[in-house]
Write an enzyme that holds these catalytic residues in place. Structure first.
Site, PDB file in Angstrom:
ATOM      1  N   LYS A 154       2.569  -2.709   2.808  1.00 23.28           N
ATOM      2  CA  LYS A 154       3.586  -2.145   2.393  1.00 23.28           C
ATOM      3  C   LYS A 154       5.000  -2.119   3.119  1.00 23.28           C
ATOM      4  CE  LYS A 154       0.905   1.529   2.355  1.00 23.28           C
ATOM      5  NZ  LYS A 154      -0.536   0.916   2.197  1.00 23.28           N
ATOM      6  N   ILE A 155       4.787  -1.944   4.492  1.00 18.88           N
ATOM      7  CA  ILE A 155       6.063  -2.240   5.375  1.00 18.88           C
ATOM      8  C   ILE A 155       6.383  -3.513   5.576  1.00 18.88           C
ATOM      9  CG2 ILE A 155       6.974  -1.633   7.743  1.00 18.88           C
ATOM     10  CD1 ILE A 155       4.785   0.429   7.843  1.00 18.88           C
ATOM     11  N   THR A 232       6.744  -2.642  15.332  1.00 18.74           N
ATOM     12  CA  THR A 232       6.885  -1.150  15.088  1.00 18.74           C
ATOM     13  C   THR A 232       5.245  -0.635  14.628  1.00 18.74           C
ATOM     14  OG1 THR A 232       7.344  -1.900  12.791  1.00 18.74           O
ATOM     15  CG2 THR A 232       9.099  -1.007  14.288  1.00 18.74           C
ATOM     16  N   SER A 233       4.209  -1.535  14.865  1.00 18.64           N
ATOM     17  CA  SER A 233       2.859  -1.243  14.210  1.00 18.64           C
ATOM     18  C   SER A 233       2.159  -0.370  15.050  1.00 18.64           C
ATOM     19  CB  SER A 233       2.324  -2.613  13.811  1.00 18.64           C
ATOM     20  OG  SER A 233       1.437  -2.223  13.064  1.00 18.64           O
ATOM     21  N   ARG A 234       1.563  -1.134  16.000  1.00 13.96           N
ATOM     22  CA  ARG A 234       0.753  -0.394  17.199  1.00 13.96           C
ATOM     23  C   ARG A 234       0.943  -1.266  18.447  1.00 13.96           C
ATOM     24  NH1 ARG A 234       0.615   3.365  14.463  1.00 13.96           N
ATOM     25  NH2 ARG A 234      -0.872   4.479  13.306  1.00 13.96           N
ATOM     26  N   ASP A 258       8.582  -0.144  18.931  1.00 16.55           N
ATOM     27  CA  ASP A 258       8.548   1.326  18.783  1.00 16.55           C
ATOM     28  C   ASP A 258       7.181   1.811  19.180  1.00 16.55           C
ATOM     29  OD1 ASP A 258       9.632   3.686  17.425  1.00 16.55           O
ATOM     30  OD2 ASP A 258       8.267   3.611  16.260  1.00 16.55           O
ATOM     31  N   GLU A 263       1.042   4.277  25.008  1.00 17.05           N
ATOM     32  CA  GLU A 263       2.135   5.175  24.569  1.00 17.05           C
ATOM     33  C   GLU A 263       1.762   6.635  24.836  1.00 17.05           C
ATOM     34  OE1 GLU A 263       3.036   3.752  20.786  1.00 17.05           O
ATOM     35  OE2 GLU A 263       2.261   5.627  19.855  1.00 17.05           O
ATOM     36  N   HIS A 295       7.951   5.701  19.257  1.00 20.62           N
ATOM     37  CA  HIS A 295       7.272   5.814  18.091  1.00 20.62           C
ATOM     38  C   HIS A 295       7.966   7.048  17.120  1.00 20.62           C
ATOM     39  CE1 HIS A 295       2.877   5.307  16.697  1.00 20.62           C
ATOM     40  NE2 HIS A 295       3.795   5.866  15.453  1.00 20.62           N
ATOM     41  N   GLN A 296       9.130   6.534  16.829  1.00 19.76           N
ATOM     42  CA  GLN A 296      10.010   7.152  15.861  1.00 19.76           C
ATOM     43  C   GLN A 296      10.456   6.397  14.566  1.00 19.76           C
ATOM     44  OE1 GLN A 296      13.898   7.065  18.512  1.00 19.76           O
ATOM     45  NE2 GLN A 296      14.608   6.633  16.137  1.00 19.76           N
ATOM     46  N   ALA A 297       9.659   5.384  14.351  1.00 23.40           N
ATOM     47  CA  ALA A 297      10.123   4.661  13.101  1.00 23.40           C
ATOM     48  C   ALA A 297       9.868   5.399  11.771  1.00 23.40           C
ATOM     49  CB  ALA A 297       9.459   3.355  13.132  1.00 23.40           C
ATOM     50  N   PHE A 298       8.518   6.224  11.813  1.00 20.01           N
ATOM     51  CA  PHE A 298       8.362   6.862  10.415  1.00 20.01           C
ATOM     52  C   PHE A 298       9.100   8.116  10.488  1.00 20.01           C
ATOM     53  CE2 PHE A 298       6.635  10.908  12.306  1.00 20.01           C
ATOM     54  CZ  PHE A 298       6.686  10.775  13.519  1.00 20.01           C
TER      55      PHE A 298
HETATM   56  P1  NAD Z   1      -0.933  -1.692   4.809  1.00 15.29           P
HETATM   57  O1  NAD Z   1      -2.124  -1.479   5.037  1.00 15.29           O
HETATM   58  O2  NAD Z   1       0.044  -1.580   3.725  1.00 15.29           O
HETATM   59  O3  NAD Z   1      -0.414  -3.339   5.675  1.00 15.29           O
HETATM   60  C1  NAD Z   1      -0.862  -3.927   6.421  1.00 15.29           C
HETATM   61  C2  NAD Z   1      -1.223  -5.352   6.276  1.00 15.29           C
HETATM   62  O4  NAD Z   1      -1.969  -5.846   7.195  1.00 15.29           O
HETATM   63  C3  NAD Z   1      -2.297  -5.599   4.922  1.00 15.29           C
HETATM   64  O5  NAD Z   1      -1.559  -6.355   4.076  1.00 15.29           O
HETATM   65  C4  NAD Z   1      -3.498  -6.128   5.623  1.00 15.29           C
HETATM   66  O6  NAD Z   1      -4.087  -7.018   4.679  1.00 15.29           O
HETATM   67  C5  NAD Z   1      -2.963  -6.819   6.792  1.00 15.29           C
HETATM   68  N1  NAD Z   1      -3.721  -7.269   7.713  1.00 15.29           N
HETATM   69  C6  NAD Z   1      -5.083  -6.822   8.034  1.00 15.29           C
HETATM   70  N2  NAD Z   1      -5.563  -7.399   9.100  1.00 15.29           N
HETATM   71  C7  NAD Z   1      -4.984  -8.317   9.417  1.00 15.29           C
HETATM   72  C8  NAD Z   1      -4.912  -9.520  10.273  1.00 15.29           C
HETATM   73  N3  NAD Z   1      -6.222  -9.532  10.930  1.00 15.29           N
HETATM   74  N4  NAD Z   1      -3.838 -10.402  10.421  1.00 15.29           N
HETATM   75  C9  NAD Z   1      -2.846 -10.300   9.604  1.00 15.29           C
HETATM   76  N5  NAD Z   1      -2.639  -9.129   8.741  1.00 15.29           N
HETATM   77  C10 NAD Z   1      -3.675  -8.451   8.547  1.00 15.29           C
HETATM   78  O7  NAD Z   1      -0.107  -0.879   5.968  1.00 15.29           O
HETATM   79  P2  NAD Z   1       1.379  -0.396   6.349  1.00 15.29           P
HETATM   80  O8  NAD Z   1       1.861   0.805   5.744  1.00 15.29           O
HETATM   81  O9  NAD Z   1       2.419  -1.675   5.914  1.00 15.29           O
HETATM   82  O10 NAD Z   1       1.440  -0.446   7.815  1.00 15.29           O
HETATM   83  C11 NAD Z   1       1.484  -1.389   8.935  1.00 15.29           C
HETATM   84  C12 NAD Z   1       1.208  -0.760  10.024  1.00 15.29           C
HETATM   85  O11 NAD Z   1       2.205   0.003  10.553  1.00 15.29           O
HETATM   86  C13 NAD Z   1       0.076   0.083  10.080  1.00 15.29           C
HETATM   87  O12 NAD Z   1      -1.217  -0.252  10.515  1.00 15.29           O
HETATM   88  C14 NAD Z   1       0.502   1.276  11.327  1.00 15.29           C
HETATM   89  O13 NAD Z   1      -0.349   0.916  12.419  1.00 15.29           O
HETATM   90  C15 NAD Z   1       2.045   1.047  11.679  1.00 15.29           C
HETATM   91  N6  NAD Z   1       2.856   2.083  11.390  1.00 15.29           N
HETATM   92  C16 NAD Z   1       3.755   2.476  12.337  1.00 15.29           C
HETATM   93  C17 NAD Z   1       4.532   3.658  12.070  1.00 15.29           C
HETATM   94  C18 NAD Z   1       5.699   3.977  13.258  1.00 15.29           C
HETATM   95  O14 NAD Z   1       6.133   5.162  13.031  1.00 15.29           O
HETATM   96  N7  NAD Z   1       5.905   3.100  14.222  1.00 15.29           N
HETATM   97  C19 NAD Z   1       4.585   4.372  10.707  1.00 15.29           C
HETATM   98  C20 NAD Z   1       3.484   4.038   9.811  1.00 15.29           C
HETATM   99  C21 NAD Z   1       2.717   2.837  10.236  1.00 15.29           C
END
Ligand code: NAD
Length: 339
Positions: A154-155, A232-234, A258, A263, A295-298
């Protein structure tokens, strides 16, 4: 349903209470994080509600189960802080909010890219001190640059849409290919090609064993000198020590994060009067070409509202014994999310 809500700040209480006016659950807010020391606070609560830094490990789950908890509702998408196997063994259901702010997170990633490139954080400080020099503020056009997106769910897809609007070329890596990203002109490649060709790499995959320290010394050695990394993921997708070495050598030109591996010791709290003990984090803050947010992206009004609505819908599904589309089930070989 009686719900013990952990890790609550004033903004959580505001949005959760507003959403609950439709649902009428019996909420009790606790400021501390959930862990094995605080789990006892949830005695007699069939449901607990937690966020990203709560430790939902086997010890905590055992205390919750022994005191009557049957549901853990995550107010977030990631579930790397939950021992799903232990939860399954103890008969505790885990639900989450799979998507609450994909636009907010992608837009924040773009904010980091623009600020780092045009040094807006540095310019802001200079202007406040009456320094109008442009030395050191040189940026580059985003048009015609290559953005590598790792994780095109999604992101990652929304980031692709926005960067396409800037005239960027899109490279992508994911274990599943997203046709919507390909329709934008994005090209799926192996990680090594993405590393070698991208001017900007943005991480949007989950933290799982396969992605832990995805950006390490070996990966950095394959990247274009002076490129930009955005996370911005983990936090643990990045080996921070390796990135510090990359920044020192100039191999990495910019870093925008982020999230940070350690953290949970820092983020979401006001530590401005304390001595920060994390030397790796402190080193990161000394680079002029590093931008860190906590961790404010959301953190948008839309996201907090979506989180609250979905969390209560999940709890109501559980209470009324309906199948919940956002339940995360543990299976022996893998972890399966129903959505
Ligand atoms: P999502 O599930 O829609 O997308 C994640 C994508 O990663 C999927 O397409 C999946 O197939 C892919 N993936 C899985 N394993 C993989 C690998 N080994 N290599 C490459 N790609 C792989 O998730 P999303 O909603 O897009 O969120 C993505 C990440 O963002 C979440 O995992 C979460 O940790 C992080 N997040 C951060 C914040 C923030 O405030 N910073 C807020 C929401 C989510």
């Amino acid at each position: 349903m009686k719900v013990a809500v952990f890790s609550t700040k004033a903004y959580d209480r505001q949005f959760l209470a507003a959403a609950n006016s439709q649902q009428q659950h019996d909420l009790v807010f606790f400021e501390p994080r959930l862990n094995q020391d605080t789990a006892i606070l949830a005695s007699g609560f069939p449901a607990v509600c937690v966020f990203v830094h709560d430790q939902v490990d086997a010890s905590t789950l055992k205390i919750l189960a022994a005191n009557g908890t049957r549901l853990v509702a995550l107010r977030c998408a990631g579930f790397n802080n939950v021992d799903l196997k232990a939860a399954a063994e103890l008969g505790i259901t885990i639900v989450r909010v799979p998507a609450y702010s994909p636009y907010g997170v992608a837009e924040h990633a773009v904010g980091l890219i623009l600020s780092l490139n045009r040094k807006i954080h540095r310019a802001h400080n200079r202007i406040r001190e009456g320094n109008f020099s442009l030395d050191g503020l040189l940026g580059f056009n985003l048009n015609d640059r290559t953005v590598g997106i790792i994780g095109t769910g999604k992101i990652g897809l929304i980031l692709g849409q926005i960067m396409k609007g800037f005239g960027c070329h899109l490279l992508a890596y994911d274990v599943y290919q997203n046709p919507e990203l390909e329709a934008l002109g994005g090209k799926y490649v192996e990680l090594s090609e993405l590393f070698a060709k991208s001017d900007i790499i943005s991480l949007h995959c989950p933290l799982i064993p396969e992605t832990h320290h995805l950006i390490d010394e070996e990966a950095i050695a394959q990247m274009k000198p002076g490129m930009m990394i955005i996370n911005t993921s983990r936090g643990a997708l990045i080996d921070t020590q390796a990135v510090i070495e990359g920044l020192k050598s100039g191999n990495i030109g910019y870093l925008g994060v982020d999230v940070y591996e350690q953290e949970s010791e820092l983020f979401f709290e006001d530590l401005s009067g304390e001595i920060i003990q994390d030397d790796i984090f402190q080193r990161l803050t000394t680079f002029p070409n590093v931008l860190i947010t906590g961790h404010q992206a959301f953190f948008t009004a839309e996201a907090l509202s979506n989180i609250a609505d979905t969390t209560f819908a999940n709890i109501t599904d559980f209470e009324q014994k309906r199948p919940c589309p956002h339940e995360i089930s543990h299976q022996p070989q893998s972890v399966v999310s129903k959505q």
